[in-house]
Design an enzyme around this catalytic site. Structure first.
Site, PDB file in Angstrom:
ATOM      1  N   GLU A 176       0.828  -1.220   0.000  1.00 30.57           N
ATOM      2  CA  GLU A 176       0.000   0.000   0.000  1.00 30.57           C
ATOM      3  C   GLU A 176       0.861   1.267   0.000  1.00 30.57           C
ATOM      4  OE1 GLU A 176      -2.945  -0.370   3.130  1.00 30.57           O
ATOM      5  OE2 GLU A 176      -4.207  -1.572   1.820  1.00 30.57           O
ATOM      6  N   GLU A 383      -5.666  -8.282  -0.978  1.00 26.25           N
ATOM      7  CA  GLU A 383      -6.380  -8.069   0.289  1.00 26.25           C
ATOM      8  C   GLU A 383      -7.818  -7.694  -0.028  1.00 26.25           C
ATOM      9  OE1 GLU A 383      -4.773  -5.340   3.212  1.00 26.25           O
ATOM     10  OE2 GLU A 383      -2.716  -5.950   2.742  1.00 26.25           O
TER      11      GLU A 383
HETATM   12  C1  BGP Z   1      -4.599  -2.732   4.856  1.00 24.63           C
HETATM   13  C2  BGP Z   1      -3.261  -3.207   5.345  1.00 24.63           C
HETATM   14  C3  BGP Z   1      -3.280  -4.420   6.201  1.00 24.63           C
HETATM   15  C4  BGP Z   1      -4.540  -4.652   6.997  1.00 24.63           C
HETATM   16  C5  BGP Z   1      -5.809  -4.184   6.348  1.00 24.63           C
HETATM   17  C6  BGP Z   1      -7.005  -4.092   7.279  1.00 24.63           C
HETATM   18  O1  BGP Z   1      -4.595  -1.356   4.733  1.00 24.63           O
HETATM   19  O2  BGP Z   1      -2.407  -3.487   4.262  1.00 24.63           O
HETATM   20  O3  BGP Z   1      -2.109  -4.478   6.929  1.00 24.63           O
HETATM   21  O4  BGP Z   1      -4.395  -4.346   8.299  1.00 24.63           O
HETATM   22  O5  BGP Z   1      -5.665  -2.936   5.722  1.00 24.63           O
HETATM   23  O6  BGP Z   1      -6.892  -2.946   8.072  1.00 24.63           O
HETATM   24  P1  BGP Z   1      -7.099  -2.969   9.622  1.00 24.63           P
HETATM   25  O7  BGP Z   1      -6.205  -4.034  10.165  1.00 24.63           O
HETATM   26  O8  BGP Z   1      -6.715  -1.649  10.090  1.00 24.63           O
HETATM   27  O9  BGP Z   1      -8.530  -3.279   9.831  1.00 24.63           O
END
Ligand code: BGP
Length: 486
Positions: A176, A383
């Site tokens: 990201e 993701e």
């Molecule tokens: C993305 C990241 C992850 C993950 C996901 C969910 O932005 O790459 O590392 O954490 O989001 O976010 P969160 O864990 O804050 O709910």
């Protein structure tokens, strides 16, 4: 007739710092994630000055994957996962980032983890930098604001490619990378590039400088990967939130175009090997002096990625602001969508999660088309998932039908993009197959997993693993290559 690829990489994704724990074991150094305290729903995490006794640092233990990985990977095998996306903790390999030699114990840890994956028929998909810079690089160099970090990253990448050649076929450079432009508060600059010293007046320029340096580092890693292991594929990783014009007012459409530029110019660099003209013009208008030499411009050309990986959780609507045509991302966001750019307005067509994240399955089909028509490159959804509060029943079962609903609708949209629109898609690694520490809030109770982990926000629990209802749903879905959506 189905056009869904037979060798499609169904899987799950995590990041080292969010699950491994063992933060000071195996020779590991302190990373940025190790100095971030637990926040909460709507409560930001704090970044402390070093590790301070008595503070709650949820990443220190994670879910102790460091000691459970063989059993956890067996569960992933039972789930039928074909791919497991995780990251390599840079500080396990180079504890300080600028060390002369890599740490053998750290290298051996990943060797065995990748072997465990292959024993289960699971392909490792590996991110080199997932919010996890060595803390030493932040304090001594101000992270990627300093060009020397480009060389440290390249060295780290080369060591990984040499060591895991043949074991890892799919790589990604920076997770990201574009988050810092979408929500450029200190937290994001720190997570992406370990930029600790931010002067409020030049914060935006510094963010662009660090971004440019990361993009050069990424290009060098891509080039190194191609040299060392020509059979591997190496991609980028973009946080993609479709930006819709809030109305059909042409001004909103122009605002959307500009907002796309600011968030997604990174992808142009990764996939086309050059910084787009609109970004040079913007820097000029803003009076930013970005250090990018002719030699570095040539490096970017040589570092074009083999595929585009992206995360997809939500979309946003943007509306024009007459008062501020060159709006500055450093202004306040709106409540409910985290630290968003200031042209974002609520989208009345979408519901939001308990954390205020808009839910938009169709946006995933839009995203896949957006990338494919622009870059004509294979794509990978690395993701996509639903953070929710889960309830454990008296008999230990967990009915997480809301998670199944979220994933089913997104996967339906993804299948349409492949079958009806002809998008070239390598795989889908949902976030995250097992409950882990939330990146944004540091919570454990913001759960994404098919596998429940007995640990709460306060850090209490046995760490025991158990299967949720969604576990069996995803297992069936993979076994039928997406045909049985339940
Ligand atoms: C993305 C990241 C992850 C993950 C996901 C969910 O932005 O790459 O590392 O954490 O989001 O976010 P969160 O864990 O804050 O709910």
């Amino acid at each position: 007739m189905s056009h869904f690829p037979k060798d499609f990489l169904w899987g799950g994704a995590v990041a080292a710092h969010q699950l491994e724990g063992g933060w000071d074991q195996g020779g590991k150094g302190i990373s940025i994630a190790d100095v971030m305290t637990a926040g909460g729903n709507g409560i930001p995490r704090r970044i402390t000055n070093g590790v301070i006794p008595g503070e709650n640092y949820p990443n220190h233990e994670g879910i102790d994957f460091y000691h459970h990985y063989r059993d956890d990977i067996k569960l992933f095998g039972e789930l039928g996962m074909k791919a497991f996306r995780t990251s390599i903790a840079w500080t396990r390999i180079f504890p300080n980032g600028d060390d002369a030699e890599p740490c053998e114990e750290g290298l051996a840890f990943y060797d065995d983890m990748f072997d465990a994956c292959h024993e289960q028929g699971i392909e490792p998909v590996i991110t080199l930098q997932h919010f996890e810079m060595p803390y030493h690089l932040a304090t001594e160099y101000n992270g990627f604001a300093d060009k020397r970090c480009i060389d440290f990253f390249e060295r780290f990448a080369r060591v990984c490619f040499e060591r895991y050649k043949g074991k890892v076929k799919y790589w990604m450079t920076f997770n990201e990378i574009n988050n810092q432009a979408a929500a450029p508060i200190a937290h994001h600059m720190l997570q992406e590039g370990a930029v600790l010293n931010i002067d409020k007046d030049n914060a935006e320029q510094l963010m662009y400088q660090a971004s440019v340096n990361e993009l050069i580092a990424s290009a060098k890693a891509v080039k190194a990967c191609h040299e060392i292991d020509p059979d591997a594929m190496i991609g980028c990783m973009i946080a993609f939130c479709p930006l819709y014009a809030a109305t059909c007012n042409p001004k909103d459409q122009i605002e959307k175009t500009w907002a796309d530029h600011k968030r997604y110019w990174y992808c142009d660099v990764h996939a086309k090997g050059r910084v787009p003209q609109y970004m040079f013009r913007y820097w000029e208008r803003m009076g930013f002096n970005i250090d990018l030499s002719e030699e570095e411009i040539a490096v970017l050309k040589q570092g074009v990625v083999d595929y585009i990986g992206f995360s997809y959780y939500m979309s946003f609507a943007v509306a024009a602001r007459d008062d501020n045509p060159d709006f500055n991302f450093y202004e306040a966001g709106i409540p409910g969508v985290g630290e968003a750019a200031n042209d974002i307005v609520p989208n009345e067509y979408l519901k939001v999660s308990d954390w205020g994240w808009p839910i938009d399955p169709l946006g995933l089909r839009y995203a896949l088309n957006w990338f494919y028509e622009r870059y004509d490159q294979p794509l990978m959804i690395v993701e996509n998932g639903f953070g929710a509060y889960d309830k454990v029943e008296a008999d230990g079962s967990i009915d997480d039908s809301y998670r199944i609903d979220y994933l089913r609708e997104h996967i339906r949209a993804m299948i349409d993009a492949v079958e009806k629109d002809g998008v070239d898609l390598l795989g889908y690694t949902m976030w995250a197959p097992i409950d882990i520490v939330s990146a944004s809030s540091g919570e454990m109770d913001k759960r994404y997993g098919f596998i429940f982990v007995d640990k709460n926000n306060a850090g209490e629990g046995t760490l025991a693993r158990s299967r949720k209802k969604s576990f069996y749903w995803y297992q069936r879905l993979i076994a039928t290559n997406g045909a049985d959506l339940g």
